[in-house]
Design a protein around this motif. Sequence first.
Motif, PDB file in Angstrom:
ATOM      1  N   ASN A  13      22.155  58.644  69.746  1.00 42.60           N
ATOM      2  CA  ASN A  13      21.816  57.815  70.905  1.00 42.60           C
ATOM      3  C   ASN A  13      20.589  56.984  70.559  1.00 42.60           C
ATOM      4  O   ASN A  13      19.687  57.456  69.876  1.00 42.60           O
ATOM      5  CB  ASN A  13      21.506  58.678  72.131  1.00 42.60           C
ATOM      6  CG  ASN A  13      22.753  59.288  72.741  1.00 42.60           C
ATOM      7  OD1 ASN A  13      23.282  60.270  72.243  1.00 42.60           O
ATOM      8  ND2 ASN A  13      23.238  58.706  73.814  1.00 42.60           N
ATOM      9  N   PHE A  79      38.655  62.761  71.872  1.00 44.69           N
ATOM     10  CA  PHE A  79      38.506  61.909  73.064  1.00 44.69           C
ATOM     11  C   PHE A  79      37.058  61.757  73.522  1.00 44.69           C
ATOM     12  O   PHE A  79      36.687  60.750  74.102  1.00 44.69           O
ATOM     13  CB  PHE A  79      39.417  62.369  74.214  1.00 44.69           C
ATOM     14  CG  PHE A  79      39.070  63.702  74.823  1.00 44.69           C
ATOM     15  CD1 PHE A  79      39.545  64.879  74.257  1.00 44.69           C
ATOM     16  CD2 PHE A  79      38.309  63.781  75.978  1.00 44.69           C
ATOM     17  CE1 PHE A  79      39.248  66.118  74.829  1.00 44.69           C
ATOM     18  CE2 PHE A  79      37.999  65.015  76.551  1.00 44.69           C
ATOM     19  CZ  PHE A  79      38.471  66.184  75.972  1.00 44.69           C
ATOM     20  N   ARG A  80      36.239  62.751  73.214  1.00 48.70           N
ATOM     21  CA  ARG A  80      34.833  62.613  73.587  1.00 48.70           C
ATOM     22  C   ARG A  80      34.203  61.410  72.878  1.00 48.70           C
ATOM     23  O   ARG A  80      33.495  60.599  73.487  1.00 48.70           O
ATOM     24  CB  ARG A  80      34.069  63.884  73.203  1.00 48.70           C
ATOM     25  CG  ARG A  80      32.604  63.863  73.582  1.00 48.70           C
ATOM     26  CD  ARG A  80      31.936  65.165  73.158  1.00 48.70           C
ATOM     27  NE  ARG A  80      30.625  65.302  73.751  1.00 48.70           N
ATOM     28  CZ  ARG A  80      29.508  64.827  73.200  1.00 48.70           C
ATOM     29  NH1 ARG A  80      29.562  64.158  72.058  1.00 48.70           N
ATOM     30  NH2 ARG A  80      28.356  65.016  73.798  1.00 48.70           N
ATOM     31  N   PRO A  88      31.616  55.088  80.717  1.00 49.62           N
ATOM     32  CA  PRO A  88      32.327  55.818  81.767  1.00 49.62           C
ATOM     33  C   PRO A  88      33.609  55.115  82.204  1.00 49.62           C
ATOM     34  O   PRO A  88      33.700  53.894  82.169  1.00 49.62           O
ATOM     35  CB  PRO A  88      31.338  55.841  82.928  1.00 49.62           C
ATOM     36  CG  PRO A  88      30.024  55.521  82.348  1.00 49.62           C
ATOM     37  CD  PRO A  88      30.257  54.720  81.118  1.00 49.62           C
ATOM     38  N   SER A  89      34.599  55.920  82.634  1.00 48.20           N
ATOM     39  CA  SER A  89      35.883  55.334  83.008  1.00 48.20           C
ATOM     40  C   SER A  89      36.033  55.182  84.513  1.00 48.20           C
ATOM     41  O   SER A  89      37.047  54.711  84.989  1.00 48.20           O
ATOM     42  CB  SER A  89      37.021  56.202  82.453  1.00 48.20           C
ATOM     43  OG  SER A  89      37.002  57.479  83.070  1.00 48.20           O
TER      44      SER A  89
ATOM     45  N   LEU B  49      25.528  61.255  77.719  1.00 48.87           N
ATOM     46  CA  LEU B  49      26.509  60.712  76.792  1.00 48.87           C
ATOM     47  C   LEU B  49      26.261  59.240  76.447  1.00 48.87           C
ATOM     48  O   LEU B  49      26.356  58.839  75.298  1.00 48.87           O
ATOM     49  CB  LEU B  49      27.892  60.871  77.438  1.00 48.87           C
ATOM     50  CG  LEU B  49      29.081  61.051  76.541  1.00 48.87           C
ATOM     51  CD1 LEU B  49      28.900  62.193  75.565  1.00 48.87           C
ATOM     52  CD2 LEU B  49      30.326  61.308  77.406  1.00 48.87           C
ATOM     53  N   MET B 415      32.940  64.157  81.895  1.00 46.98           N
ATOM     54  CA  MET B 415      32.863  63.433  80.617  1.00 46.98           C
ATOM     55  C   MET B 415      32.529  61.951  80.761  1.00 46.98           C
ATOM     56  O   MET B 415      32.273  61.268  79.780  1.00 46.98           O
ATOM     57  CB  MET B 415      34.191  63.609  79.869  1.00 46.98           C
ATOM     58  CG  MET B 415      34.229  63.021  78.488  1.00 46.98           C
ATOM     59  SD  MET B 415      33.347  64.014  77.288  1.00 46.98           S
ATOM     60  CE  MET B 415      34.635  65.085  76.698  1.00 46.98           C
ATOM     61  N   ASP B 416      32.545  61.433  81.983  1.00 45.17           N
ATOM     62  CA  ASP B 416      32.148  60.033  82.135  1.00 45.17           C
ATOM     63  C   ASP B 416      30.657  59.828  81.962  1.00 45.17           C
ATOM     64  O   ASP B 416      30.210  58.707  81.705  1.00 45.17           O
ATOM     65  CB  ASP B 416      32.617  59.499  83.491  1.00 45.17           C
ATOM     66  CG  ASP B 416      34.116  59.255  83.460  1.00 45.17           C
ATOM     67  OD1 ASP B 416      34.554  58.477  82.604  1.00 45.17           O
ATOM     68  OD2 ASP B 416      34.838  59.870  84.266  1.00 45.17           O
ATOM     69  N   TYR B 417      29.871  60.892  82.139  1.00 47.05           N
ATOM     70  CA  TYR B 417      28.423  60.745  81.991  1.00 47.05           C
ATOM     71  C   TYR B 417      27.775  61.889  81.217  1.00 47.05           C
ATOM     72  O   TYR B 417      26.746  61.697  80.576  1.00 47.05           O
ATOM     73  CB  TYR B 417      27.750  60.673  83.383  1.00 47.05           C
ATOM     74  CG  TYR B 417      28.159  59.461  84.178  1.00 47.05           C
ATOM     75  CD1 TYR B 417      27.476  58.249  84.041  1.00 47.05           C
ATOM     76  CD2 TYR B 417      29.240  59.511  85.042  1.00 47.05           C
ATOM     77  CE1 TYR B 417      27.863  57.130  84.752  1.00 47.05           C
ATOM     78  CE2 TYR B 417      29.643  58.394  85.759  1.00 47.05           C
ATOM     79  CZ  TYR B 417      28.951  57.203  85.609  1.00 47.05           C
ATOM     80  OH  TYR B 417      29.342  56.096  86.306  1.00 47.05           O
ATOM     81  N   ALA B 419      26.764  64.959  78.858  1.00 47.77           N
ATOM     82  CA  ALA B 419      26.872  65.306  77.438  1.00 47.77           C
ATOM     83  C   ALA B 419      27.498  66.679  77.219  1.00 47.77           C
ATOM     84  O   ALA B 419      27.972  66.979  76.139  1.00 47.77           O
ATOM     85  CB  ALA B 419      25.490  65.251  76.796  1.00 47.77           C
ATOM     86  N   THR B 422      33.557  68.877  78.911  1.00 47.92           N
ATOM     87  CA  THR B 422      34.714  69.032  78.038  1.00 47.92           C
ATOM     88  C   THR B 422      35.899  68.209  78.543  1.00 47.92           C
ATOM     89  O   THR B 422      36.931  68.146  77.889  1.00 47.92           O
ATOM     90  CB  THR B 422      35.118  70.517  77.941  1.00 47.92           C
ATOM     91  OG1 THR B 422      35.061  71.100  79.245  1.00 47.92           O
ATOM     92  CG2 THR B 422      34.156  71.263  77.045  1.00 47.92           C
ATOM     93  N   ALA B 423      35.780  67.608  79.721  1.00 48.13           N
ATOM     94  CA  ALA B 423      36.834  66.732  80.249  1.00 48.13           C
ATOM     95  C   ALA B 423      36.239  65.902  81.381  1.00 48.13           C
ATOM     96  O   ALA B 423      35.133  66.171  81.844  1.00 48.13           O
ATOM     97  CB  ALA B 423      38.006  67.553  80.770  1.00 48.13           C
ATOM     98  N   ARG B 424      37.004  64.912  81.828  1.00 47.62           N
ATOM     99  CA  ARG B 424      36.522  64.093  82.951  1.00 47.62           C
ATOM    100  C   ARG B 424      36.801  64.779  84.285  1.00 47.62           C
ATOM    101  O   ARG B 424      37.768  65.515  84.422  1.00 47.62           O
ATOM    102  CB  ARG B 424      37.231  62.736  82.942  1.00 47.62           C
ATOM    103  CG  ARG B 424      36.691  61.782  81.897  1.00 47.62           C
ATOM    104  CD  ARG B 424      37.516  60.536  81.817  1.00 47.62           C
ATOM    105  NE  ARG B 424      38.858  60.820  81.312  1.00 47.62           N
ATOM    106  CZ  ARG B 424      39.849  59.930  81.311  1.00 47.62           C
ATOM    107  NH1 ARG B 424      39.645  58.728  81.796  1.00 47.62           N
ATOM    108  NH2 ARG B 424      41.037  60.257  80.826  1.00 47.62           N
ATOM    109  N   ILE B 426      35.554  62.850  87.465  1.00 46.43           N
ATOM    110  CA  ILE B 426      35.552  61.788  88.480  1.00 46.43           C
ATOM    111  C   ILE B 426      36.913  61.097  88.599  1.00 46.43           C
ATOM    112  O   ILE B 426      37.432  60.961  89.710  1.00 46.43           O
ATOM    113  CB  ILE B 426      34.423  60.767  88.204  1.00 46.43           C
ATOM    114  CG1 ILE B 426      33.056  61.431  88.354  1.00 46.43           C
ATOM    115  CG2 ILE B 426      34.525  59.583  89.159  1.00 46.43           C
ATOM    116  CD1 ILE B 426      31.899  60.592  87.833  1.00 46.43           C
TER     117      ILE B 426
END
Lengths: 99, 555
Positions: A13, A79-80, A88-89, B49, B415-417, B419, B422-424, B426
């Motif tokens: 980062n 995927f990470r 972000p998605s 992340l 996982m969108d933010y 660290a 292990t998965a999303r 939101i």
Amino acid sequence: MSRAFTPKVVTANDLLLGDAIWLTDEDEWTRDLARAELIEDEAHAQLRLLHAQGQPDIAVGPYLADAKAGAKGAEPVHFREAFRTRGPSNYAHGKQEEV
Amino acid sequence: MYKYNDFDEAFVRERVEQFRGQVERRIDGSLTEDEFKPLRLMNGLYLQLHAYMLRIAIPYGTLSGRQMRQLGMIADRWDRGYGHFTTRQNIQFNWPRLRDVPEILSALADVEMHAIQTSGNTIRNVTADHFAGASADEIADPRPYAELLRQWSTDHPEFQFLPRKFKIAVTGAAHDRAVIRAHDIGLQIVERDGATGFRVLVGGGLGRTPMIGKVIREFLPAEDLLPYTEAIVSVWNLLGRRDNKFKARIKITVHETGIDEIARMVEDRFAEIRPQFGGVDQQVLGEIQAQFAPPGFAAKPLDAYETAYAEDPVFRAWIDTNVAPHRRDDHAIVSISLKKHGATPGDATSAQMATMADLAERHAYDELRISHEQNVILPHVARADLPAVHAALKEAGLATANIGLVSDIIACPGMDYCALATARSIPVAQQIATRFEELKLERDIGPLKIKISGCINACGHHHVGHIGILGLDRAGVENYQITLGGDGTEDAVIGTRTGPGFAYDEIVPAIERIVDAYLSAREDPSETFLETYRRIGMEPFKAALYPEKARAHAA
Ligand code: HEM
Ligand code: SF4
């Protein structure tokens, strides 16, 4: 029994912004994973990681991430790491907006 | 509302300046990351992340209009125009730049806010019932006690390096809206022979090893609160498993040592330290209580409200779901949903924060609360003002009438933010909410709590969701495990796993099958999902989730 080495990129980062960066073979840091140096050799990977660790004024928490060769350059395997290239998605913001 | 005294003010300002220097030294290279990291964490600054994340405490979830407006200003000026309210009555900013953080902290100090002890192995933000001081079923306002605990725990020299983080929640009502049974210490105000005291629970928690708290004292006189809490924390500080991070929380200590033995040790320690609390704390409590005096409620005629309720179905639907009874009949408690279908649970834009600040100042005696369910509460609104409040919320995109319904989902950042994820989580919440909106089933389904976490840390409270969803990494792909029957109230239960998990594109249909199974199994529309689950058990839901298996079994 050690597992066969799979290709890696050096990632971290950014100290000031906190966003994801990758090390290129020209010793630059890029925000585009495709431009990262794809490292096929384990000993070289350790050297590159040491190089990254020597730049704490830029790179926070450098590590080796799995990657593979793609049409345009390095591509994520997990995927990470894919999320780290896009942001972000939940909203179209960050890097996705630009891509 | 609590106002900082001179000590609070000076203390917070000093911390900001100290951190300003630390950031400068990190940037000019005189501090290494290893040296800097603990310092930034002491000020709520994480590196996630995609960016830094700043976590700001909202003590017991209480805010003034001015404070809310300032959060909006910060979002606009130093972030990306929004903030994320969490299950721990905090707000997180997801995009601050390192250089700007001291300025942000300084802007927070301007409105008596800070990010101290929002991270690290310390006593974290003390949370409380978000209806505190307003609800009809309350014995006493829990917030003065929460504030007393906050003052005692902030920078407490003995408790800065605990075995692990420590969370305390307080409620003044028998109906538990603060999930006190999933906290390290849960405090419930009770009365005995006319005296106010606490029922004290200990050893609850979610995460890797979820546990429901156990009663350690049925009745603790109110004036013993600090010494007794201190006794608990200090016993755990001694016994806590520093050798193993995963076993360090007090829930493990209580589990391994046994509640009776822990209670005995706590009572011994309590007897030892009780004399040190010579009454100053009670004097402080008195001063705090004066600051939490109820607002001067204004009596207003109800005609306009009654007309709107009778004539406007949209307003009526909103009242029926989002408005709760107040201790005064002519007032009400308004829950503002931050769960518009398809939106990120808990996010508010700076414009929405400004609207909520205005509404608090104009119609709610300048008070707001953040709920652990990631919504915002206006605790005291005259019923006469409800049509105006509703109209303003509608304009700001904040009038979604779904509190307690299937789309009122708690979802951690995932996982969108985050660290650690292990998965999303939101996008799963977004899709579930959107799907049930399309089906127009939400009202028919009735009360149903879905809670989602992006890893075993369980920040999204999935264990106590009626339907819990846990995102995992199975061989490099997102996979979601479902639990059913969890409950975070006074009847707290940890949910039970249904069986194998589901892929990212299978999870929404799986949730739909569970809801369908409920709809066809319920005795009548008044039987809630949780009641139906408790009556019929897991099997019918398993059959709906894993039809192949059910068939194989029958064959
Ligand atoms: C994105 C940054 C976050 C990180 C790195 C983080 C980290 C963690 C970790 C490591 C745990 C497990 C600790 C333990 O069991 O000892 C945990 C638990 C928890 N966190 Fe978070 N969290 C984050 C965000 C959140 C958010 C946004 C919420 C609220 C939505 C939250 C609320 C909780 C809760 C309620 C628990 C479980 C309760 C318990 O400790 O027993 N956290 N978190
Ligand atoms: S549950 Fe896991 S993914 Fe979600 S916020 Fe907590 S640590 Fe992050």
